[in-house]
Scaffold this motif. Sequence first.
Motif, PDB file in Angstrom:
ATOM      1  N   UNK A 295       0.782  -1.132   0.024  1.00 49.72           N
ATOM      2  CA  UNK A 295       0.039  -0.081  -0.121  1.00 49.72           C
ATOM      3  C   UNK A 295       0.831   1.333  -0.144  1.00 49.72           C
ATOM      4  N   UNK A 296       0.891   2.122  -1.179  1.00 48.76           N
ATOM      5  CA  UNK A 296       1.595   3.357  -1.055  1.00 48.76           C
ATOM      6  C   UNK A 296       0.860   4.636  -0.117  1.00 48.76           C
ATOM      7  N   UNK A 297       1.516   4.252   0.961  1.00 48.66           N
ATOM      8  CA  UNK A 297       0.991   5.408   2.229  1.00 48.66           C
ATOM      9  C   UNK A 297       2.135   5.321   3.185  1.00 48.66           C
ATOM     10  N   UNK A 298       1.911   6.507   4.015  1.00 47.43           N
ATOM     11  CA  UNK A 298       3.097   6.539   4.951  1.00 47.43           C
ATOM     12  C   UNK A 298       2.864   5.723   6.184  1.00 47.43           C
ATOM     13  N   UNK A 299       3.715   4.923   6.517  1.00 51.48           N
ATOM     14  CA  UNK A 299       3.540   4.148   7.772  1.00 51.48           C
ATOM     15  C   UNK A 299       3.943   5.115   8.778  1.00 51.48           C
ATOM     16  N   UNK A 300       3.117   4.511  10.141  1.00 50.55           N
ATOM     17  CA  UNK A 300       2.933   5.308  11.495  1.00 50.55           C
ATOM     18  C   UNK A 300       4.172   4.486  12.493  1.00 50.55           C
ATOM     19  N   UNK A 301       4.519   3.362  12.082  1.00 55.60           N
ATOM     20  CA  UNK A 301       5.570   2.744  13.225  1.00 55.60           C
ATOM     21  C   UNK A 301       6.480   1.897  12.192  1.00 55.60           C
ATOM     22  N   UNK A 310       5.830   4.434   1.318  1.00 51.66           N
ATOM     23  CA  UNK A 310       5.527   5.892   0.702  1.00 51.66           C
ATOM     24  C   UNK A 310       5.776   6.039  -0.726  1.00 51.66           C
ATOM     25  N   UNK A 311       5.073   6.449  -1.405  1.00 53.42           N
ATOM     26  CA  UNK A 311       5.282   6.812  -2.701  1.00 53.42           C
ATOM     27  C   UNK A 311       5.871   5.628  -3.613  1.00 53.42           C
ATOM     28  N   UNK A 312       5.452   4.326  -3.058  1.00 57.00           N
ATOM     29  CA  UNK A 312       5.822   3.202  -3.804  1.00 57.00           C
ATOM     30  C   UNK A 312       7.305   2.850  -4.054  1.00 57.00           C
ATOM     31  N   UNK A 313       8.167   3.648  -3.063  1.00 56.11           N
ATOM     32  CA  UNK A 313       9.686   3.667  -3.125  1.00 56.11           C
ATOM     33  C   UNK A 313      10.124   2.201  -3.154  1.00 56.11           C
ATOM     34  N   UNK A 330      16.484 -14.880 -17.228  1.00 55.10           N
ATOM     35  CA  UNK A 330      16.323 -14.876 -15.835  1.00 55.10           C
ATOM     36  C   UNK A 330      14.878 -14.359 -15.776  1.00 55.10           C
ATOM     37  N   UNK A 331      14.254 -14.545 -14.274  1.00 60.63           N
ATOM     38  CA  UNK A 331      12.859 -14.026 -14.096  1.00 60.63           C
ATOM     39  C   UNK A 331      12.921 -13.186 -12.826  1.00 60.63           C
ATOM     40  N   UNK A 332      12.350 -12.164 -12.858  1.00 57.53           N
ATOM     41  CA  UNK A 332      11.957 -11.370 -11.628  1.00 57.53           C
ATOM     42  C   UNK A 332      10.317 -11.935 -11.057  1.00 57.53           C
ATOM     43  N   UNK A 333      10.155 -12.128  -9.915  1.00 54.32           N
ATOM     44  CA  UNK A 333       8.985 -12.462  -9.323  1.00 54.32           C
ATOM     45  C   UNK A 333       8.689 -11.286  -8.462  1.00 54.32           C
ATOM     46  N   UNK A 334       7.447 -10.444  -8.666  1.00 56.44           N
ATOM     47  CA  UNK A 334       7.035  -9.469  -7.933  1.00 56.44           C
ATOM     48  C   UNK A 334       5.722  -9.897  -7.269  1.00 56.44           C
ATOM     49  N   UNK A 335       5.843  -9.926  -6.028  1.00 58.35           N
ATOM     50  CA  UNK A 335       4.612 -10.510  -5.248  1.00 58.35           C
ATOM     51  C   UNK A 335       3.964  -9.239  -4.720  1.00 58.35           C
ATOM     52  N   UNK A 336       2.685  -9.037  -5.316  1.00 54.01           N
ATOM     53  CA  UNK A 336       1.848  -7.815  -5.046  1.00 54.01           C
ATOM     54  C   UNK A 336       0.482  -7.975  -4.976  1.00 54.01           C
ATOM     55  N   UNK A 337      -0.313  -7.467  -3.991  1.00 57.84           N
ATOM     56  CA  UNK A 337      -1.637  -7.432  -3.817  1.00 57.84           C
ATOM     57  C   UNK A 337      -2.158  -6.225  -4.774  1.00 57.84           C
ATOM     58  N   UNK A 338      -3.394  -6.414  -5.106  1.00 55.32           N
ATOM     59  CA  UNK A 338      -4.139  -5.277  -5.952  1.00 55.32           C
ATOM     60  C   UNK A 338      -4.915  -4.313  -4.947  1.00 55.32           C
ATOM     61  N   UNK A 339      -4.895  -4.579  -3.562  1.00 56.78           N
ATOM     62  CA  UNK A 339      -5.608  -3.986  -2.618  1.00 56.78           C
ATOM     63  C   UNK A 339      -5.421  -2.371  -2.623  1.00 56.78           C
ATOM     64  N   UNK A 345      -5.677   4.114  -4.546  1.00 57.07           N
ATOM     65  CA  UNK A 345      -4.446   4.846  -4.283  1.00 57.07           C
ATOM     66  C   UNK A 345      -3.068   4.597  -5.126  1.00 57.07           C
ATOM     67  N   UNK A 346      -3.393   3.522  -6.138  1.00 63.43           N
ATOM     68  CA  UNK A 346      -2.385   3.212  -7.286  1.00 63.43           C
ATOM     69  C   UNK A 346      -3.241   2.580  -8.310  1.00 63.43           C
TER      70      UNK A 346
END
Length: 399
Positions: A295-301, A310-313, A330-339, A345-346
């Motif tokens: 999730x691209x948002x600012x963590x609080x802890x 933040x900003x999908x850094x 070769x392959x790169x595996x990106x494990x990502x939710x679409x939440x 948000x993105x």
Amino acid sequence: MPSHFPDGTRNDTAAAASSPPSNDIAASDHPVLHWSEAGEARAARWRSENATPPPKRVVVADDRMTADAAYRLACEGTALLWHGDFQNARQLLQAMARRADRKPRKQAASPTDAFHLHRQAQSQRARTLAMLLLPFDADFRIPLRRAPDVQQACEEAYGPADAPFVASLRELLGLIGAHEWRKKGVEIPALGARIHPHYGVFSPVRGEYVELVAQAPLPAKTLAFDIGTGSGVLAAVLARRGVAHVVATDQDPRALACARDNLERLGLNRQVEVVQADLFPAGRAPLVICNPPWVPARPSSAIEHAVYDPDSRMLRGFLAGLSAHLEPGGEGWLILSDLAEHLGLRPRSELLAAIDAAGLKVLGRIDVRPQHPKAADADDPLHAARAAEVTSLWRLAAR
């Protein structure tokens, strides 16, 4: 004990990193809590896992404090330094939490508004409940009646004891919860074993993303990079699948220690090399995997860095550097939710554009729907987005 306080309390505190203190209570790098007691000025070191400054207003409270009075003071920004029975303090916190949870929700005009309102409500709730404070002796003992032994839980989070301090009861319950998770561990079917998360390290309780890595066809079994390893669970899965050498990276010292501990427990510490790095290690590999915060948002802890980016850094950093660290074919595996997409948000177009801009192409995608309880909880303010969520393993390659 007041009869209107229920037994037990809710431990919903996310544990997070905290630096060991110095012996000098007045040291500038360690905040100090000030209060008055019996007409005398008092002070003690202040601890907060998310770097919250010490409350400016503090009153001493004990078993005579009612839940209504405690909640009112906390909402007004006045902290309560507890001098009564420890178990009564736990029950008081639960009573305060019930009052906080009764606050009516604001109506959201969109999924994005619902997310921000939810985060705002969570933050306000956390601030209010953090106003119930406990004293700690220099050896992590709590000088209150019926206080439990929390020395080991505190040492795992804070390091060696060296000075008295004050912290919130809510933070302590987070430490205790993290300690219990570490002892018990999380069963990982793909490993046939448990992963033991440390304090401040995200627990792999959502098993669907682990199963994706356990089932996806391996492009090679010689070498793999696991970027942002955390507890080490995905590196362990690759090693158990027969990858001869796995390099697991992270930049958080707690995560590095946690990963090394888990890999040693599993007998995989010679097969998996744990390296401190911001994203990639040196060299190239036929398989590079990453499960960045979703999730691209600012963590609080600190613990929320595993969820909020933040900003999908980290996502952008992984995509931008992937091609230079992949072996030919070769392959790169990106494990990502679409939440984040369902929350507005993105958008998917932004993800696809980032993949394209990094000189990558999509070879395929493996999807799975989450099975966690919130996906079926209609009372959750983010239920619509959670119910539609899909977690994917994106198979990427250099163009």
